[in-house]
Design a protein around this motif. Structure first.
Motif, mmCIF file in Angstrom:
data_model
loop_
_atom_site.group_PDB
_atom_site.id
_atom_site.type_symbol
_atom_site.label_atom_id
_atom_site.label_comp_id
_atom_site.label_asym_id
_atom_site.label_seq_id
_atom_site.Cartn_x
_atom_site.Cartn_y
_atom_site.Cartn_z
ATOM 1 N N MET A 1 0.886 -1.201 -0.002
ATOM 2 C CA MET A 1 0.014 -0.080 -0.209
ATOM 3 C C MET A 1 0.924 1.333 -0.029
ATOM 4 O O MET A 1 1.640 1.532 0.689
ATOM 5 C CB MET A 1 -0.874 -0.106 1.248
ATOM 6 N N PRO A 2 0.678 2.075 -0.976
ATOM 7 C CA PRO A 2 1.640 3.323 -1.073
ATOM 8 C C PRO A 2 1.221 4.208 0.299
ATOM 9 O O PRO A 2 0.155 4.183 0.800
ATOM 10 C CB PRO A 2 1.022 4.105 -2.225
ATOM 11 N N LEU A 3 2.438 4.628 0.915
ATOM 12 C CA LEU A 3 2.661 5.625 2.056
ATOM 13 C C LEU A 3 3.173 6.923 1.749
ATOM 14 O O LEU A 3 4.261 6.819 1.308
ATOM 15 C CB LEU A 3 3.467 4.613 2.905
ATOM 16 N N PHE A 4 2.151 7.815 2.054
ATOM 17 C CA PHE A 4 2.579 9.157 2.047
ATOM 18 C C PHE A 4 2.940 9.684 3.421
ATOM 19 O O PHE A 4 2.139 9.096 4.269
ATOM 20 C CB PHE A 4 1.426 10.076 1.625
ATOM 21 N N LEU A 5 4.066 10.284 3.609
ATOM 22 C CA LEU A 5 4.102 11.081 4.885
ATOM 23 C C LEU A 5 3.930 12.404 4.777
ATOM 24 O O LEU A 5 4.266 13.192 4.113
ATOM 25 C CB LEU A 5 5.564 10.789 5.161
ATOM 26 N N GLY A 6 3.066 12.857 5.677
ATOM 27 C CA GLY A 6 2.715 14.464 5.653
ATOM 28 C C GLY A 6 3.689 15.113 6.991
ATOM 29 O O GLY A 6 3.742 14.502 7.839
ATOM 30 N N ILE A 7 3.913 16.260 6.387
ATOM 31 C CA ILE A 7 4.836 17.049 7.240
ATOM 32 C C ILE A 7 4.069 18.298 7.364
ATOM 33 O O ILE A 7 4.109 18.878 6.395
ATOM 34 C CB ILE A 7 6.239 17.179 7.126
ATOM 35 N N CYS A 8 3.951 18.833 8.771
ATOM 36 C CA CYS A 8 3.086 20.160 8.697
ATOM 37 C C CYS A 8 3.991 21.177 9.437
ATOM 38 O O CYS A 8 4.805 20.874 10.257
ATOM 39 C CB CYS A 8 2.037 19.876 9.743
ATOM 40 N N GLU B 1 -2.044 5.437 2.099
ATOM 41 C CA GLU B 1 -2.188 5.655 3.571
ATOM 42 C C GLU B 1 -1.347 7.268 3.813
ATOM 43 O O GLU B 1 -0.246 7.134 3.282
ATOM 44 C CB GLU B 1 -1.617 4.479 4.553
ATOM 45 N N LEU B 2 -1.751 7.887 4.776
ATOM 46 C CA LEU B 2 -1.185 9.065 5.350
ATOM 47 C C LEU B 2 -0.701 8.954 6.633
ATOM 48 O O LEU B 2 -1.645 9.004 7.423
ATOM 49 C CB LEU B 2 -1.757 10.259 5.178
ATOM 50 N N GLU B 3 0.708 9.088 6.784
ATOM 51 C CA GLU B 3 1.124 9.011 8.117
ATOM 52 C C GLU B 3 1.381 10.491 8.412
ATOM 53 O O GLU B 3 2.304 11.077 7.629
ATOM 54 C CB GLU B 3 2.313 7.927 8.305
ATOM 55 N N ILE B 4 1.398 11.054 9.647
ATOM 56 C CA ILE B 4 1.900 12.310 9.987
ATOM 57 C C ILE B 4 3.223 12.371 10.502
ATOM 58 O O ILE B 4 3.121 11.880 11.814
ATOM 59 C CB ILE B 4 0.723 13.281 10.754
ATOM 60 N N ALA B 5 4.210 13.090 10.391
ATOM 61 C CA ALA B 5 5.502 13.193 11.027
ATOM 62 C C ALA B 5 5.380 14.112 12.188
ATOM 63 O O ALA B 5 4.821 15.171 12.224
ATOM 64 C CB ALA B 5 6.469 13.341 10.206
ATOM 65 N N SER B 6 5.735 13.461 13.518
ATOM 66 C CA SER B 6 5.935 14.613 14.361
ATOM 67 C C SER B 6 7.465 15.513 14.408
ATOM 68 O O SER B 6 8.025 14.760 14.375
ATOM 69 C CB SER B 6 5.484 14.178 15.739
ATOM 70 N N ILE B 7 7.096 16.752 14.344
ATOM 71 C CA ILE B 7 8.829 17.312 14.286
ATOM 72 C C ILE B 7 8.685 18.370 15.656
ATOM 73 O O ILE B 7 9.611 19.019 15.779
ATOM 74 C CB ILE B 7 8.729 18.294 13.061
ATOM 75 N N ARG C 1 10.988 5.444 4.494
ATOM 76 C CA ARG C 1 10.101 4.603 4.174
ATOM 77 C C ARG C 1 8.976 4.830 3.473
ATOM 78 O O ARG C 1 8.300 4.129 2.797
ATOM 79 C CB ARG C 1 9.495 4.026 5.707
ATOM 80 N N ALA C 2 8.636 6.148 3.509
ATOM 81 C CA ALA C 2 7.570 6.874 2.713
ATOM 82 C C ALA C 2 7.678 6.723 1.203
ATOM 83 O O ALA C 2 8.858 7.142 0.614
ATOM 84 C CB ALA C 2 7.161 8.212 3.097
ATOM 85 N N ASP C 3 6.668 6.449 0.420
ATOM 86 C CA ASP C 3 6.618 6.468 -1.249
ATOM 87 C C ASP C 3 6.906 8.261 -1.592
ATOM 88 O O ASP C 3 7.506 8.244 -2.618
ATOM 89 C CB ASP C 3 5.505 5.565 -1.606
ATOM 90 N N ALA C 4 6.056 8.871 -0.677
ATOM 91 C CA ALA C 4 6.078 10.224 -1.260
ATOM 92 C C ALA C 4 5.864 11.166 0.100
ATOM 93 O O ALA C 4 5.256 10.638 0.983
ATOM 94 C CB ALA C 4 4.984 10.372 -2.167
ATOM 95 N N LEU C 5 6.015 12.358 -0.106
ATOM 96 C CA LEU C 5 5.939 13.381 1.003
ATOM 97 C C LEU C 5 4.835 14.359 0.458
ATOM 98 O O LEU C 5 4.819 14.749 -0.343
ATOM 99 C CB LEU C 5 7.079 14.118 1.423
ATOM 100 N N VAL D 1 -8.680 12.673 3.584
ATOM 101 C CA VAL D 1 -9.942 12.070 3.263
ATOM 102 C C VAL D 1 -10.055 12.175 1.750
ATOM 103 O O VAL D 1 -11.126 11.437 1.447
ATOM 104 C CB VAL D 1 -11.046 12.745 3.923
ATOM 105 N N ARG D 2 -9.063 12.506 1.063
ATOM 106 C CA ARG D 2 -9.412 12.577 -0.546
ATOM 107 C C ARG D 2 -8.102 11.767 -1.061
ATOM 108 O O ARG D 2 -8.011 11.902 -2.325
ATOM 109 C CB ARG D 2 -9.339 13.853 -0.836
ATOM 110 N N LEU D 3 -7.373 10.818 -0.261
ATOM 111 C CA LEU D 3 -6.311 10.172 -0.747
ATOM 112 C C LEU D 3 -6.690 9.175 -1.758
ATOM 113 O O LEU D 3 -7.753 8.489 -1.735
ATOM 114 C CB LEU D 3 -5.719 9.269 0.242
ATOM 115 N N PRO D 4 -5.768 8.873 -2.879
ATOM 116 C CA PRO D 4 -6.124 7.664 -3.878
ATOM 117 C C PRO D 4 -6.260 6.538 -3.096
ATOM 118 O O PRO D 4 -5.822 6.176 -1.966
ATOM 119 C CB PRO D 4 -4.724 7.822 -4.526
ATOM 120 N N PRO D 5 -7.105 5.631 -3.575
ATOM 121 C CA PRO D 5 -7.564 4.522 -3.283
ATOM 122 C C PRO D 5 -6.380 3.634 -2.838
ATOM 123 O O PRO D 5 -5.208 3.530 -3.203
ATOM 124 C CB PRO D 5 -8.113 3.391 -4.328
#
Ligand SMILES: Cc1cc2nc3c(=O)[nH]c(=O)nc-3n(C[C@H](O)[C@H](O)[C@H](O)COP(=O)(O)O)c2cc1C
Length: 191
Positions: A1-8, A33-39, A67-71, A26-30
């Motif tokens: 499953m493709p994994l996105f890492l979100g950084i705020c 998964e979106l994981e949020i990094a804590s910084i 590890r993430a496929d994309a950020l 809530v609008r991710l491609p099928p």
């Protein structure tokens, strides 16, 4: 499953940029998964400290990026640039060996109550990623201006035009990642 890492780029509890990342989630491609990094637990960058070894929160962030496929990065705009906390996170993560931004697909977004919706911060962020040889999606750009009018009190994105732009950006990002052959976590994204 493709994994996105979100950084705020903002640590604020009621951050518009954090709310914006939730609007992406809530609008991710099928099957994505979106994981949020804590910084918020990263120390301030200090080369003397790095010489001794990356602190644990930095090691964790570098591993998450690797590890993430994309950020997906939400840039808060501070004084016409990115926030110090975001720059600090990028600076820590970017150090050798094997700096993890190299050839990493990245989509940039951002929100501000101002009229330009973090545009200036986003272009500064792009500049850093030129040096780091990341693959940053060009278009569409998402710059959420007048954020205080576009989110409700609970942080839900209520502005329909922005909802559509996010969907368009995610579709373009997915195609971009596939063209780069970077969706390694499973079958083709959306399959
Ligand atoms: C130090 C500081 C500088 C700021 N400079 C800008 C700016 O240059 N442009 C802008 O649009 N907003 C600016 N703002 C307003 C932020 O965009 C606003 O606080 C926004 O809510 C921050 O993002 P967040 O909601 O995700 O925390 C600034 C805010 C702070 C605290």
């Amino acid at each position: 499953m493709p994994l996105f890492l979100g950084i705020c780029g903002s640590l604020r509890k009621n951050s518009y940029n954090a709310a914006l990342l939730r609007a992406y989630e809530v609008r991710l491609p099928p099957d994505t998964e979106l994981e949020i990094a804590s910084i918020d637990d990263l120390p301030l960058y200090n080369e003397d400290v790095r010489q001794v070894g990356f602190p644990l929160p930095v090691q964790r962030l570098r591993e998450q990026i690797r590890r993430a496929d994309a950020l997906l990065i939400a840039a808060a705009e501070y004084n016409y640039s990115i926030s110090g906390v975001l720059k600090n996170a990028i600076d820590w993560a970017s150090r050798p060996p094997d700096q993890p931004f190299n050839e990493k697909p990245i989509a940039i977004t951002g929100a501000s109550p101002g009229a330009l919706g973090s545009a200036r911060a986003q272009y500064h962020l792009r500049q850093s990623f030129i040096f780091l040889n990341a693959f940053v999606l060009g278009q569409p750009e998402v710059m959420v201006a007048h954020a205080h009018q576009y989110f409700d009190k609970s942080g839900n994105l209520t502005h329909q035009g922005t909802q559509m732009t996010i969907t368009h950006q995610l579709e373009a990002f997915r195609a971009f990642i596939e063209r780069l052959g970077k969706g390694h976590h499973g079958p083709g994204m959306g399959d």
